[in-house]
Design an enzyme around this catalytic site. Structure first.
Site, PDB file in Angstrom:
ATOM      1  N   THR A 126       0.835  -1.203   0.000  1.00 18.23           N
ATOM      2  CA  THR A 126       0.000   0.000   0.000  1.00 18.23           C
ATOM      3  C   THR A 126       0.870   1.252   0.000  1.00 18.23           C
ATOM      4  OG1 THR A 126      -1.481   1.300   1.422  1.00 18.23           O
ATOM      5  CG2 THR A 126      -0.139  -0.340   2.522  1.00 18.23           C
ATOM      6  N   ASP A 127       0.306   2.358  -0.487  1.00 13.82           N
ATOM      7  CA  ASP A 127       1.054   3.628  -0.425  1.00 13.82           C
ATOM      8  C   ASP A 127       1.201   4.114   1.018  1.00 13.82           C
ATOM      9  OD1 ASP A 127      -1.558   4.466   0.065  1.00 13.82           O
ATOM     10  OD2 ASP A 127      -1.571   6.055  -1.458  1.00 13.82           O
ATOM     11  N   GLU A 128       0.424   3.522   1.945  1.00 16.88           N
ATOM     12  CA  GLU A 128       0.519   3.975   3.343  1.00 16.88           C
ATOM     13  C   GLU A 128       1.855   3.630   3.971  1.00 16.88           C
ATOM     14  OE1 GLU A 128      -2.821   3.542   5.887  1.00 16.88           O
ATOM     15  OE2 GLU A 128      -4.237   4.081   4.320  1.00 16.88           O
ATOM     16  N   TYR A 151      -1.858  -0.471  11.201  1.00 14.03           N
ATOM     17  CA  TYR A 151      -2.131  -1.109   9.902  1.00 14.03           C
ATOM     18  C   TYR A 151      -0.954  -0.903   8.956  1.00 14.03           C
ATOM     19  CZ  TYR A 151      -3.567  -1.370   5.025  1.00 14.03           C
ATOM     20  OH  TYR A 151      -3.596  -1.644   3.680  1.00 14.03           O
ATOM     21  N   LYS A 155       1.760  -3.558   7.318  1.00 17.36           N
ATOM     22  CA  LYS A 155       1.910  -3.740   5.865  1.00 17.36           C
ATOM     23  C   LYS A 155       3.349  -3.461   5.439  1.00 17.36           C
ATOM     24  CE  LYS A 155      -0.705  -4.511   3.037  1.00 17.36           C
ATOM     25  NZ  LYS A 155      -1.134  -5.810   2.438  1.00 17.36           N
TER      26      LYS A 155
HETATM   27  P1  NAD Z   1     -10.609  -6.333   2.572  1.00 20.43           P
HETATM   28  O1  NAD Z   1     -10.556  -6.084   4.038  1.00 20.43           O
HETATM   29  O2  NAD Z   1     -11.822  -5.950   1.815  1.00 20.43           O
HETATM   30  O3  NAD Z   1     -10.342  -7.880   2.269  1.00 20.43           O
HETATM   31  C1  NAD Z   1      -9.378  -8.623   2.968  1.00 20.43           C
HETATM   32  C2  NAD Z   1      -9.700 -10.103   2.751  1.00 20.43           C
HETATM   33  O4  NAD Z   1      -8.679 -10.862   3.415  1.00 20.43           O
HETATM   34  C3  NAD Z   1     -11.034 -10.544   3.339  1.00 20.43           C
HETATM   35  O5  NAD Z   1     -11.742 -11.337   2.425  1.00 20.43           O
HETATM   36  C4  NAD Z   1     -10.649 -11.355   4.575  1.00 20.43           C
HETATM   37  O6  NAD Z   1     -11.581 -12.379   4.884  1.00 20.43           O
HETATM   38  C5  NAD Z   1      -9.311 -11.923   4.140  1.00 20.43           C
HETATM   39  N1  NAD Z   1      -8.450 -12.268   5.266  1.00 20.43           N
HETATM   40  C6  NAD Z   1      -8.184 -11.524   6.368  1.00 20.43           C
HETATM   41  N2  NAD Z   1      -7.367 -12.193   7.197  1.00 20.43           N
HETATM   42  C7  NAD Z   1      -7.070 -13.369   6.592  1.00 20.43           C
HETATM   43  C8  NAD Z   1      -6.253 -14.482   6.936  1.00 20.43           C
HETATM   44  N3  NAD Z   1      -5.554 -14.500   8.081  1.00 20.43           N
HETATM   45  N4  NAD Z   1      -6.168 -15.522   6.072  1.00 20.43           N
HETATM   46  C9  NAD Z   1      -6.880 -15.515   4.923  1.00 20.43           C
HETATM   47  N5  NAD Z   1      -7.681 -14.502   4.545  1.00 20.43           N
HETATM   48  C10 NAD Z   1      -7.762 -13.439   5.370  1.00 20.43           C
HETATM   49  O7  NAD Z   1      -9.311  -5.615   1.984  1.00 20.43           O
HETATM   50  P2  NAD Z   1      -9.080  -4.953   0.552  1.00 20.43           P
HETATM   51  O8  NAD Z   1      -9.424  -3.518   0.614  1.00 20.43           O
HETATM   52  O9  NAD Z   1      -9.664  -5.807  -0.494  1.00 20.43           O
HETATM   53  O10 NAD Z   1      -7.480  -5.036   0.481  1.00 20.43           O
HETATM   54  C11 NAD Z   1      -6.836  -6.179  -0.071  1.00 20.43           C
HETATM   55  C12 NAD Z   1      -5.337  -5.984   0.001  1.00 20.43           C
HETATM   56  O11 NAD Z   1      -4.949  -4.827  -0.728  1.00 20.43           O
HETATM   57  C13 NAD Z   1      -4.813  -5.785   1.413  1.00 20.43           C
HETATM   58  O12 NAD Z   1      -3.585  -6.450   1.527  1.00 20.43           O
HETATM   59  C14 NAD Z   1      -4.620  -4.284   1.520  1.00 20.43           C
HETATM   60  O13 NAD Z   1      -3.602  -3.967   2.445  1.00 20.43           O
HETATM   61  C15 NAD Z   1      -4.205  -3.943   0.100  1.00 20.43           C
HETATM   62  N6  NAD Z   1      -4.528  -2.581  -0.349  1.00 20.43           N
HETATM   63  C16 NAD Z   1      -5.797  -2.083  -0.221  1.00 20.43           C
HETATM   64  C17 NAD Z   1      -6.080  -0.815  -0.707  1.00 20.43           C
HETATM   65  C18 NAD Z   1      -7.472  -0.232  -0.608  1.00 20.43           C
HETATM   66  O14 NAD Z   1      -7.648   0.937  -0.913  1.00 20.43           O
HETATM   67  N7  NAD Z   1      -8.482  -0.985  -0.221  1.00 20.43           N
HETATM   68  C19 NAD Z   1      -5.067  -0.054  -1.324  1.00 20.43           C
HETATM   69  C20 NAD Z   1      -3.774  -0.592  -1.423  1.00 20.43           C
HETATM   70  C21 NAD Z   1      -3.527  -1.866  -0.947  1.00 20.43           C
HETATM   71  O1  DAU Z   2      -4.006   4.312   0.665  1.00 19.52           O
HETATM   72  C1  DAU Z   2      -4.290   2.951   0.618  1.00 19.52           C
HETATM   73  C2  DAU Z   2      -5.115   2.569   1.823  1.00 19.52           C
HETATM   74  O2  DAU Z   2      -6.390   3.159   1.639  1.00 19.52           O
HETATM   75  C3  DAU Z   2      -5.233   1.057   1.998  1.00 19.52           C
HETATM   76  O3  DAU Z   2      -3.963   0.531   2.274  1.00 19.52           O
HETATM   77  C4  DAU Z   2      -6.200   0.714   3.145  1.00 19.52           C
HETATM   78  O4  DAU Z   2      -6.406  -0.689   3.210  1.00 19.52           O
HETATM   79  C5  DAU Z   2      -7.534   1.390   2.852  1.00 19.52           C
HETATM   80  O5  DAU Z   2      -8.416   1.166   3.924  1.00 19.52           O
HETATM   81  C6  DAU Z   2      -7.335   2.891   2.645  1.00 19.52           C
HETATM   82  O6  DAU Z   2      -6.938   3.541   3.885  1.00 19.52           O
HETATM   83  P1  DAU Z   2      -7.552   4.968   4.317  1.00 19.52           P
HETATM   84  O7  DAU Z   2      -7.401   5.111   5.776  1.00 19.52           O
HETATM   85  O8  DAU Z   2      -7.039   6.064   3.446  1.00 19.52           O
HETATM   86  O9  DAU Z   2      -9.096   4.710   3.884  1.00 19.52           O
HETATM   87  P2  DAU Z   2     -10.477   5.042   4.608  1.00 19.52           P
HETATM   88  O10 DAU Z   2     -11.555   4.746   3.615  1.00 19.52           O
HETATM   89  O11 DAU Z   2     -10.588   4.405   5.952  1.00 19.52           O
HETATM   90  O12 DAU Z   2     -10.401   6.602   4.813  1.00 19.52           O
HETATM   91  C7  DAU Z   2     -10.212   7.490   3.721  1.00 19.52           C
HETATM   92  C8  DAU Z   2     -10.154   8.899   4.271  1.00 19.52           C
HETATM   93  O13 DAU Z   2     -11.451   9.242   4.788  1.00 19.52           O
HETATM   94  C9  DAU Z   2      -9.200   9.054   5.444  1.00 19.52           C
HETATM   95  O14 DAU Z   2      -8.591  10.336   5.370  1.00 19.52           O
HETATM   96  C10 DAU Z   2     -10.095   8.974   6.672  1.00 19.52           C
HETATM   97  C11 DAU Z   2     -11.397   9.584   6.176  1.00 19.52           C
HETATM   98  N1  DAU Z   2     -12.617   9.058   6.825  1.00 19.52           N
HETATM   99  C12 DAU Z   2     -12.784   7.710   6.848  1.00 19.52           C
HETATM  100  C13 DAU Z   2     -13.890   7.157   7.477  1.00 19.52           C
HETATM  101  C14 DAU Z   2     -14.067   5.663   7.527  1.00 19.52           C
HETATM  102  C15 DAU Z   2     -13.552   9.914   7.390  1.00 19.52           C
HETATM  103  O15 DAU Z   2     -13.401  11.146   7.342  1.00 19.52           O
HETATM  104  N2  DAU Z   2     -14.645   9.370   7.991  1.00 19.52           N
HETATM  105  C16 DAU Z   2     -14.846   8.032   8.083  1.00 19.52           C
HETATM  106  O16 DAU Z   2     -15.868   7.605   8.702  1.00 19.52           O
END
Ligand code: NAD
Ligand code: DAU
Length: 335
Positions: A126-128, A151, A155
């Site tokens: 992730t970019d985080e 988190y 990662k």
């Molecule tokens: P999500 O939370 O929607 O899905 C995660 C999945 O992993 C779920 O289906 C969960 O059941 C499964 N899981 C959790 N723990 C597990 C374990 N111990 N063994 C097997 N399965 C398990 O997450 P997402 O948003 O789809 O993110 C997927 C991946 O991409 C993550 O690694 C996250 O860090 C990365 N990522 C997400 C974003 C984003 O914006 N959502 C951006 C960059 C990277």
């Molecule tokens: O940048 C990549 C990441 O983006 C991934 O690695 C993470 O898995 C994914 O969850 C996401 O993280 P963020 O923390 O950026 O996403 P989130 O949707 O939780 O929040 C986006 C922005 O919105 C953040 O600045 C927090 C704000 N926010 C979020 C929630 C849930 C609010 O203001 N109110 C809220 O209730």
């Protein structure tokens, strides 16, 4: 013909990725290992129920015996590791499981991939990992790693472990670091689906702090295409930033959603502890080396996403279970 192990394939990005892989590479088989935590939903894969190319296994990536068995018995040639605890706010309420899954689970997978001589391991990072930016500049692959939340720290550990398996053991590892995804099947705890679902249910839309934090949004299909490109064209040992040059302050996203739905009222709530102020991705390396570029303009992608949540109310209503309600209360206070 190839067999790919996708972990976390019942989650948001994973379920979109499994669909895309089987669409784009019809000869492939996908073994999908997912623990089905609160965030995993077999319903997101309903279209694949009778597809023999999709083998779903409910299990934990931290279970070494299971992981080794799956890789060997299905003759897996590549692993795409998406399984993770993914929500920053939950990592603040309870960091332990983030270390168990994101760090230890990833190490178990890497070890199994090494022992079984898997051809490629793609770690979905992730970019985080880069922490927060000031008003200008973008993250490049060489930016220092400065994760802010449990988190992102977990990662970062996983990302570096993956690279270390390449460096030390010669495992073919590629790491992708993507910005914020949006699209269908995203659990309604993340900003965009939470705001849509709350507005549709007549609840308040909780904006953290001043709402001026900036995220760089990419449609999940564009991210999934980048993962496929990293698998097929990535250079061993390399890291690729994935992003769409699409920065927006949270407040403008929330206001756009209110406008699209014609309803919704903002409530400013206490800021997230340690909240990163701005993310922005420089994805030029992925453009040049992977031949990848994003295809979905934000206005179109956001409209499609809003429409999807309006049309698939049953999907997100069913996941707003007792567990969700108790998390919501702990994070936002009873309301
Ligand atoms: P999500 O939370 O929607 O899905 C995660 C999945 O992993 C779920 O289906 C969960 O059941 C499964 N899981 C959790 N723990 C597990 C374990 N111990 N063994 C097997 N399965 C398990 O997450 P997402 O948003 O789809 O993110 C997927 C991946 O991409 C993550 O690694 C996250 O860090 C990365 N990522 C997400 C974003 C984003 O914006 N959502 C951006 C960059 C990277
Ligand atoms: O940048 C990549 C990441 O983006 C991934 O690695 C993470 O898995 C994914 O969850 C996401 O993280 P963020 O923390 O950026 O996403 P989130 O949707 O939780 O929040 C986006 C922005 O919105 C953040 O600045 C927090 C704000 N926010 C979020 C929630 C849930 C609010 O203001 N109110 C809220 O209730």
């Amino acid at each position: 013909m190839k067999t790919i192990l996708v972990t976390g394939g019942a989650g948001f990005i994973g379920s979109n990725l499994v669909q895309l892989l089987l669409r784009e590479r019809p000869q492939w088989t996908v073994v999908n290992l997912d623990k089905l935590t609160y965030a995993g939903n077999a319903e997101s894969l309903a279209d694949l129920r009778s597809d023999p190319r999709h083998i779903f296994v409910r299990g934990d990536i931290a279970n070494a015996e299971l992981v080794e068995h799956l890789i060997r018995s299905h003759d897996v040639s590549a692993v795409l590791n998406l399984a993770a605890e993914s929500h920053v706010d939950r990592s603040i309420l309870g960091p332990g499981i983030f270390v168990e899954t994101n760090v230890s689970g990833t190490q178990v997978l890497l070890e199994a991939a090494r022992l079984s001589k898997v051809n490629r391991f793609v770690q979905i990072s992730t970019d985080e990992v880069y922490g927060s930016l000031g008003k200008t500049g973008k993250f490049s692959e060489d930016s220092p790693l400065k994760p802010s939340s449990p988190y992102s720290a977990s990662k970062t550990a996983a990302d570096l472990l993956a690279l270390s398996y390449g460096h030390t053991f010669g495992l073919d590892v590629v790491v992708t670091r993507c910005s914020n995804n949006y699209g269908p099947y995203q659990f309604p705890e993340k900003l965009i689906p939470l705001m849509i679902a709350n507005a549709l249910e007549g609840r308040k839309l909780p904006v953290y702090g001043d709402g001026q934090q900036i995220r760089d949004w990419i449609h999940v299909d564009d991210h999934c295409r980048a993962i496929l490109a990293a698998l097929e064209k990535g250079v061993k040992g390399e890291v690729y930033n994935i992003g769409s040059d699409n920065e927006w302050p949270n407040l403008s996203i929330v206001n756009r959603i209110i406008e699209m739905l014609g309803k919704g009222a903002i409530e400013y709530v206490k800021d997230r502890p340690g909240h990163d102020r701005r993310y922005a991705i420089d994805a030029r390396k992925a453009h040049a080396q992977l031949g990848w570029s994003p295809q979905i303009p934000f206005a179109e992608g956001l409209q499609r996403t809003v429409d999807w949540y309006v049309e698939n109310r049953g999907w997100w209503e069913r996941v707003r279970t007792g567990e969700y309600r108790s998390y919501y209360e702990r994070n936002y206070g009873a309301r």
